[in-house]
Design a protein around this motif. Sequence first.
Motif, PDB file in Angstrom:
ATOM      1  N   MET A  73       0.852  -1.147   0.066  1.00  0.00           N
ATOM      2  CA  MET A  73      -0.061   0.046   0.036  1.00  0.00           C
ATOM      3  C   MET A  73       0.965   1.219  -0.153  1.00  0.00           C
ATOM      4  N   LEU A  74       1.824   1.410   0.855  1.00  0.00           N
ATOM      5  CA  LEU A  74       2.851   2.466   0.819  1.00  0.00           C
ATOM      6  C   LEU A  74       3.558   2.676  -0.302  1.00  0.00           C
ATOM      7  N   VAL A  75       3.932   1.567  -1.112  1.00  0.00           N
ATOM      8  CA  VAL A  75       4.697   1.609  -2.522  1.00  0.00           C
ATOM      9  C   VAL A  75       3.388   2.350  -3.490  1.00  0.00           C
ATOM     10  N   LEU A  76       2.292   1.910  -3.524  1.00  0.00           N
ATOM     11  CA  LEU A  76       1.445   2.243  -4.392  1.00  0.00           C
ATOM     12  C   LEU A  76       0.923   3.756  -4.056  1.00  0.00           C
ATOM     13  N   ALA A  77       0.950   3.858  -2.836  1.00  0.00           N
ATOM     14  CA  ALA A  77       0.755   5.395  -2.406  1.00  0.00           C
ATOM     15  C   ALA A  77       1.850   6.429  -3.024  1.00  0.00           C
ATOM     16  N   GLY A  78       3.170   5.810  -2.833  1.00  0.00           N
ATOM     17  CA  GLY A  78       4.189   6.729  -3.173  1.00  0.00           C
ATOM     18  C   GLY A  78       4.293   6.873  -4.622  1.00  0.00           C
ATOM     19  N   MET A  79       3.877   5.904  -5.513  1.00  0.00           N
ATOM     20  CA  MET A  79       3.954   6.033  -6.944  1.00  0.00           C
ATOM     21  C   MET A  79       2.923   6.937  -7.420  1.00  0.00           C
ATOM     22  N   LEU A  80       1.610   7.026  -6.563  1.00  0.00           N
ATOM     23  CA  LEU A  80       0.601   8.095  -6.965  1.00  0.00           C
ATOM     24  C   LEU A  80       1.151   9.484  -6.568  1.00  0.00           C
ATOM     25  N   LEU A  81       1.707   9.769  -5.432  1.00  0.00           N
ATOM     26  CA  LEU A  81       2.196  11.015  -5.106  1.00  0.00           C
ATOM     27  C   LEU A  81       3.408  11.515  -6.042  1.00  0.00           C
ATOM     28  N   PHE A  82       4.235  10.631  -6.512  1.00  0.00           N
ATOM     29  CA  PHE A  82       5.298  10.955  -7.245  1.00  0.00           C
ATOM     30  C   PHE A  82       4.785  11.145  -8.513  1.00  0.00           C
ATOM     31  N   ALA A  83       3.790  10.545  -8.849  1.00  0.00           N
ATOM     32  CA  ALA A  83       3.040  11.199 -10.379  1.00  0.00           C
ATOM     33  C   ALA A  83       2.331  12.616 -10.440  1.00  0.00           C
TER      34      ALA A  83
ATOM     35  N   PHE B  38      12.084  -1.356   4.794  1.00  0.00           N
ATOM     36  CA  PHE B  38      11.594  -0.973   3.642  1.00  0.00           C
ATOM     37  C   PHE B  38      10.324  -0.214   3.828  1.00  0.00           C
ATOM     38  N   VAL B  39       9.500  -0.703   4.829  1.00  0.00           N
ATOM     39  CA  VAL B  39       7.999  -0.136   5.301  1.00  0.00           C
ATOM     40  C   VAL B  39       8.623   1.353   5.823  1.00  0.00           C
ATOM     41  N   PHE B  40       9.588   1.597   6.684  1.00  0.00           N
ATOM     42  CA  PHE B  40       9.769   2.825   7.219  1.00  0.00           C
ATOM     43  C   PHE B  40      10.484   3.572   6.043  1.00  0.00           C
ATOM     44  N   ILE B  41      11.259   3.117   5.261  1.00  0.00           N
ATOM     45  CA  ILE B  41      11.676   4.026   4.172  1.00  0.00           C
ATOM     46  C   ILE B  41      10.614   4.467   3.275  1.00  0.00           C
ATOM     47  N   ALA B  42       9.515   3.472   2.796  1.00  0.00           N
ATOM     48  CA  ALA B  42       8.428   4.152   2.147  1.00  0.00           C
ATOM     49  C   ALA B  42       7.752   5.093   2.785  1.00  0.00           C
ATOM     50  N   MET B  43       7.684   4.864   4.024  1.00  0.00           N
ATOM     51  CA  MET B  43       6.699   5.859   4.893  1.00  0.00           C
ATOM     52  C   MET B  43       7.695   7.391   4.910  1.00  0.00           C
ATOM     53  N   PHE B  44       8.665   7.423   4.932  1.00  0.00           N
ATOM     54  CA  PHE B  44       9.488   8.594   4.945  1.00  0.00           C
ATOM     55  C   PHE B  44       9.471   9.216   3.675  1.00  0.00           C
ATOM     56  N   ILE B  45       9.397   8.413   2.470  1.00  0.00           N
ATOM     57  CA  ILE B  45       9.255   8.971   1.037  1.00  0.00           C
ATOM     58  C   ILE B  45       7.921   9.381   0.878  1.00  0.00           C
TER      59      ILE B  45
ATOM     60  N   ILE C 109       5.589  10.448   3.105  1.00  0.00           N
ATOM     61  CA  ILE C 109       5.277  11.814   3.778  1.00  0.00           C
ATOM     62  C   ILE C 109       6.097  13.013   3.048  1.00  0.00           C
ATOM     63  N   GLY C 110       7.088  12.606   2.707  1.00  0.00           N
ATOM     64  CA  GLY C 110       8.067  13.872   1.870  1.00  0.00           C
ATOM     65  C   GLY C 110       7.409  14.192   0.842  1.00  0.00           C
ATOM     66  N   LEU C 111       6.827  13.225  -0.069  1.00  0.00           N
ATOM     67  CA  LEU C 111       5.992  13.724  -1.367  1.00  0.00           C
ATOM     68  C   LEU C 111       4.825  14.332  -1.117  1.00  0.00           C
ATOM     69  N   LEU C 112       4.147  14.007  -0.041  1.00  0.00           N
ATOM     70  CA  LEU C 112       2.956  14.603   0.508  1.00  0.00           C
ATOM     71  C   LEU C 112       3.243  16.078   0.606  1.00  0.00           C
ATOM     72  N   THR C 113       4.044  16.413   1.602  1.00  0.00           N
ATOM     73  CA  THR C 113       4.463  17.925   1.728  1.00  0.00           C
ATOM     74  C   THR C 113       4.839  18.537   0.742  1.00  0.00           C
ATOM     75  N   GLN C 114       5.084  18.031  -0.489  1.00  0.00           N
ATOM     76  CA  GLN C 114       5.676  18.700  -1.687  1.00  0.00           C
ATOM     77  C   GLN C 114       4.560  18.828  -2.445  1.00  0.00           C
ATOM     78  N   LEU C 115       3.062  18.373  -2.261  1.00  0.00           N
ATOM     79  CA  LEU C 115       1.937  18.681  -3.219  1.00  0.00           C
ATOM     80  C   LEU C 115       1.748  20.383  -3.029  1.00  0.00           C
ATOM     81  N   PRO C 116       1.447  20.678  -4.421  1.00  0.00           N
ATOM     82  CA  PRO C 116       1.025  21.960  -4.759  1.00  0.00           C
ATOM     83  C   PRO C 116      -0.155  22.563  -3.801  1.00  0.00           C
ATOM     84  N   ALA C 117      -0.941  21.526  -3.744  1.00  0.00           N
ATOM     85  CA  ALA C 117      -2.174  21.844  -3.138  1.00  0.00           C
ATOM     86  C   ALA C 117      -1.993  21.964  -1.429  1.00  0.00           C
ATOM     87  N   VAL C 118      -0.654  21.210  -0.926  1.00  0.00           N
ATOM     88  CA  VAL C 118      -0.683  21.190   0.534  1.00  0.00           C
ATOM     89  C   VAL C 118       0.202  22.536   0.824  1.00  0.00           C
TER      90      VAL C 118
END
Length: 371
Positions: A21-31, A254-261, A263-272
Amino acid sequence: MSSNAVLGLLRPFMLDRFLHMLVLAGMLLFAMAPQPLAVLCDFVDWRTIVTLLGLMLLTKGVEISGYFDFIGRQIINTLRSERWLAMFLVFSAALLSSFLTNDVALFIVIPLTLTLRKLSSLPVGRLIIFQALAVNAGSLLTPIGNPQNILLWSKSSLTFMEFVGLMAPFSLVMMLSLLVLTWFSFSARSISKTPNTQVYPYQTRLLMSCVALYVVFLVCLNFDVPFYGMLVVFLCFLIMARKVLLQIDWSLIFVFIAMFIDIGLLTQLPAVQPLLTRIASLPDSSVYMLGIGLSQVISNVPATILLLSYVPSSVLVAYAVNAGGFGLAIGSLANLIALRMAGERMIWLKFHYYSLPFLAWATLVGWGMLL
């Protein structure tokens, strides 16, 4: 390395739905907000990752040595009531977390608790849930009890004892509340021991090696060179006990690495971004609720880092992010560690049965003390 060993290493990754789930969320946020690889790496708190890996290796080494089985039997023979055993384990977890940090405390008490499953019919899953709550309650007392307090203390001008003095009332109420809850949540009946449980002598050489490596690792942490400490631990196990390297939960790293990434991507969203800039102008009550709310979404350590970018370190922020460690499992990294180590599928649901009401209580208690 044999095919069975490779399969054993890969199986946790294939079965880890949370990681997927974290990997999929990261891919979406990265997109939505692409970032260079170097920025993605910067999102990760590598000190936390290295510390976690070192502790996992050391704990697994002690577990494989058989010493937890020995200690578990001694505890059961001394404390014959489920209730008093639970009180002892919960209080021990809280006390250790105050001075050894919450994750270190968990890596001591959870493996010990898991051995009780082999020796008795204790409700081990419930014990682990209460220990997760205990390290959150105990660790908020001191500036070295958890990562968010370390950050807050480093940004303040408080002495060690001044910080403890500010946090003591909150920690005391939460700890007493948890002990009362523990008293009524565990039966007073005598512990039912598993019949015909064999006793195996522990491996003294491996145990002593783990103790020595533990000292080396803690010294490296104290001097802020955790990577070298982890490297020493890894190489020693590679030479003398490769079984340790094969049996730890690598997918948790890898769960923790994915979480950090993520969260970082989430804070970079233009809407945020525009929302974050408004934090500095919020009233105290809003900052308090925001700290708790952010902890439930991105965990309390990243929430602390984010808040300190806009507001000064204060008891208000400290109470908020520490209260936020209760509630959802993601509220504190310690929760995730404890529940992952338990290895029970349904424990995640059971955890929230206790933790969500505890979050509501912590929110009320914390705000009441701030008024």
